[in-house]
Design an enzyme around this catalytic site. Structure first.
Site, PDB file in Angstrom:
ATOM      1  CB  CYS A  71      -0.923  -0.002   1.208  1.00 59.53           C
ATOM      2  SG  CYS A  71      -0.044   0.183   2.776  1.00 59.53           S
ATOM      3  CB  ALA A  74       3.882  -0.422   2.422  1.00 56.07           C
ATOM      4  NE  ARG A 105      12.495  -1.778   1.423  1.00 52.11           N
ATOM      5  CZ  ARG A 105      12.983  -0.535   1.536  1.00 52.11           C
ATOM      6  NH1 ARG A 105      13.117   0.033   2.713  1.00 52.11           N
ATOM      7  NH2 ARG A 105      13.343   0.124   0.453  1.00 52.11           N
ATOM      8  CG  HIS A 205       8.041   4.589  -3.857  1.00 51.97           C
ATOM      9  ND1 HIS A 205       7.915   3.746  -4.925  1.00 51.97           N
ATOM     10  CD2 HIS A 205       8.250   3.801  -2.776  1.00 51.97           C
ATOM     11  CE1 HIS A 205       8.059   2.493  -4.518  1.00 51.97           C
ATOM     12  NE2 HIS A 205       8.253   2.506  -3.222  1.00 51.97           N
TER      13      HIS A 205
HETATM   14 FE1  CFM Z   1      13.052   0.275  -5.441  1.00 50.38          FE
HETATM   15 FE2  CFM Z   1      12.476  -2.053  -5.690  1.00 50.38          FE
HETATM   16 FE3  CFM Z   1      11.052  -0.432  -4.125  1.00 50.38          FE
HETATM   17 FE4  CFM Z   1      13.568  -1.165  -3.456  1.00 50.38          FE
HETATM   18 FE5  CFM Z   1      12.573  -3.152  -1.930  1.00 50.38          FE
HETATM   19 FE6  CFM Z   1      11.479  -3.973  -4.190  1.00 50.38          FE
HETATM   20 FE7  CFM Z   1      10.088  -2.411  -2.615  1.00 50.38          FE
HETATM   21 MO1  CFM Z   1      10.583  -4.836  -1.906  1.00 50.38          MO
HETATM   22  S1  CFM Z   1      14.426  -1.429  -5.338  1.00 50.38           S
HETATM   23  S2  CFM Z   1      12.575   0.714  -3.366  1.00 50.38           S
HETATM   24  S3  CFM Z   1      14.431  -2.060  -1.688  1.00 50.38           S
HETATM   25  S4  CFM Z   1      11.210  -0.504  -6.222  1.00 50.38           S
HETATM   26  S5  CFM Z   1      12.665  -5.020  -2.810  1.00 50.38           S
HETATM   27  S6  CFM Z   1      12.131  -4.027  -6.326  1.00 50.38           S
HETATM   28  S7  CFM Z   1       9.427  -4.055  -3.703  1.00 50.38           S
HETATM   29  S8  CFM Z   1      10.858  -2.921  -0.717  1.00 50.38           S
HETATM   30  S9  CFM Z   1       9.188  -0.506  -2.969  1.00 50.38           S
END
Ligand code: CFM
Length: 552
Positions: A71, A74, A105, A205
């Protein structure tokens, strides 16, 4: 990178082509669902100028499909802000949101000494109860901030709104302003990152990038010593990756001002605009900060990848090219020359056992691309890959940015209007330097996406469903799947090993040269273990145990 040559990977166990497999997959869905999924499942084809087919992505998951996604909360609290040790991350919401986003994580950190703060081992939450849901939670939030301050005296407190906060209308920003003023020496800022704010963690993000840029970046103008000052963006120190990258930077003579946000600190963010170059690892999660820093402060950014030994060498050379300094170039070459023999020895040994084996990777928004490098280095092939929440530019390259349709869900997330800073804007890259870089094939502010690096005929799947995952495993029987904890045990019970590419299971680092060696050994162990063929899932022997079994 040119399309990767290799044997015909486009056939499944029955000899069907990827297009035929796709047709069968979507045929299982009701018509409307099938129409949408058909646009999210693409057969890769790279044209002469690197053009690739369009893929539908960053759209809502169809209700009823079991997706891998997380989500918005997160993505904001867990992903971007989570790995910073000295900001107290306070979840405003019911206790579960805080607890389940707490360190699972495996983002690691290394305090600089006994005086340094590390709040990552704590889980801070306002523990919202029915009373707050009914009468409002602002009072409890203020109390929690005060309590955090009295106990820890942190430099900063970040407040993260969970779903009920948005539903009942608590004004987390007003509370943050009020408490910041009251406390005086603690930066308090809030994020409206309610879980439902976007179609996935990707929205989180963006919200996190906006918040960090607005409230932290640029607060400290101190010029640190160092000739080659860089920031590393989109590296989260999973399983110690950032430690390995930091070691290489140090050996090369590069000064790391800040990482967003693996092994990171509040002061690093505040000071990051004094660097001369931003390096972007995970484009999806952090491109916003890179763009905004370029606009306000004049810092250019380069896409890099430290996953894979060759990719690491290439990225280090890119940095050397950027600074265009003979001493730095020599040092980078010396580091590569020193590290590579150990890598090559293990790679050759492992390749003999892994050559031709096949992998499928379904991860987040950047690793399904980055990890292809590591698998290829030991001779393995990627037959299918996809992201949970990436956007078209992560698949097809930033060249498609102007053609991406802005829908109601993306319009929901604020786009900050950023202007050059009247005093501090300082373009680091002259026109001649830019031209020189481009001549060397290095394009600032560019990412070409995952698909151009994949073979023709491979499957590219956005927001894959559990049903599709299971069906693909039956049809292709890959030697390994790279995905996450939610997929892991179903896949393994079927007899196929699954490597967690989010948390790395209990292993790592995988970045840089030493990380590559770790990864080769781990994958060798997994794909060559004989235990898998003895496995039969309970539902394979007794179909009535399957969740989808229909009793007649
Ligand atoms: Fe970038 Fe990723 Fe992500 Fe990531 Fe991660 Fe991920 Fe993630 Mo899991 S590199 S930041 S450190 S998009 S592994 S492939 S899904 S936490 S949001």
């Amino acid at each position: 990178m040119a399309p990767v040559p290799g044997p015909d990977i486009s056939k499944d166990l029955l000899g069907l082509s990827a297009a035929e497999v796709k047709k069968e997959l979507v045929a299982e869905y009701p018509t409307k669902v099938a129409r949408k999924r058909a646009k999210q499942i693409v057969i890769n084809e790279v044209g002469p100028d690197g053009e690739v087919p369009e893929i539908l992505s960053n759209v809502r998951t169809i209700p009823g499909l079991i997706s891998q996604r997380g989500c918005t909360y997160a993505g904001c609290k867990g992903v971007v802000l989570g790995p910073t040790r000295d900001i107290v991350n306070l979840t405003h919401g019911p206790i579960g949101c805080g607890f389940y986003s707490w360190l699972t994580r495996r983002n690691q950190t290394r305090p600089t000494g006994p005086q340094d703060y590390n709040f990552m081992t704590y889980c801070f939450s306002t523990d919202m109860q029915e009373e707050q849901i009914v009468f409002g939670g602002e009072k409890k939030l203020k109390q929690a901030i005060q309590e955090v301050y009295d106990l820890f005296h942190p430099k900063a407190i970040g407040i993260f709104a969970t779903c009920p906060v948005g539903l009942i209308g608590d004004d987390v920003h007003a509370v943050a302003r009020e408490m910041k003023e009251k406390l005086g020496d603690c930066n308090v800022f809030a994020f409206s990152c309610e879980g439902y704010k976007g179609v996935s963690q990707s929205a989180g993000h963006h919200i996190a990038n906006n918040g960090l840029f607005t409230h932290v970046v640029g607060l400290d103008d101190t010029e640190r010593a160092g000739r080659f000052k860089i920031n590393l963006l989109g590296e989260y120190n999973i399983g110690g990756d950032a430690f390995e990258i930091e070691r290489l930077f140090e050996d090369c003579g590069l000064t790391l001002i800040a990482t967003f946000s693996g092994n990171s600190s509040y002061d690093g963010f505040a000071n990051s605009h004094t660097a001369d170059l931003n390096l972007v690892m995970c484009h999806r999660s952090i491109n916003y900060v890179a763009e905004m820093m370029e606009k306000r402060f004049g810092l250019p950014w380069l896409k890099v990848n430290f996953i894979g030994a060759e990719a690491t060498a290439k990225s280090l050379r890119k940095i050397a090219r950027f600074f265009d300094d003979p001493e730095l170039t020599a040092r980078v070459e010396a580091v590569i020359a020193q590290e590579m023999p150990a890598v090559a020895a293990v790679r050759e040994e492992v390749r003999a056992r892994c050559q031709g084996k096949r992998a499928m990777l379904f991860v987040g928004g950047s690793r399904a691309h980055h990890y292809q490098e590591l698998f290829r280095e030991i001779g393995m092939e990627i037959i299918a890959a996809g992201y949970e929440f990436a956007h078209r530019d992560d698949y097809e390259g930033r060249r498609v940015l102007p053609t991406i349709k802005v829908d109601a869900d993306s319009r929901n997330i604020e786009e900050l209007q950023v202007e050059p800073d009247p005093e501090r804007y300082r373009p680091r890259l002259s026109e001649t330097a830019r031209a020189r870089l481009e001549e060397a094939g290095i394009k600032p502010s560019e990412y070409e996406g995952m698909m151009v690096d994949m073979q023709d005929g491979s499957l590219v799947i956005d927001d894959i469903s559990q049903f599709e995952t299971e069906r693909l495993i039956e049809r292709y029987w890959p030697d390994i799947v790279g995905a996450g904890i939610k997929e892991k045990y179903v896949v393994q019970k079927s007899g196929v090993p699954l490597k967690q590419l989010h948390s790395y299971d209990y292993h790592g680092p995988y970045a840089g040269f030493r990380g590559a060696i770790n990864f080769y050994r781990e994958i060798d162990r997994m794909v060559n273990s004989k235990v898998w063929k003895f496995l039969k899932a309970p539902w394979q022997e007794h179909p009535q145990l399957a969740a989808t079994y229909v009793w007649e």
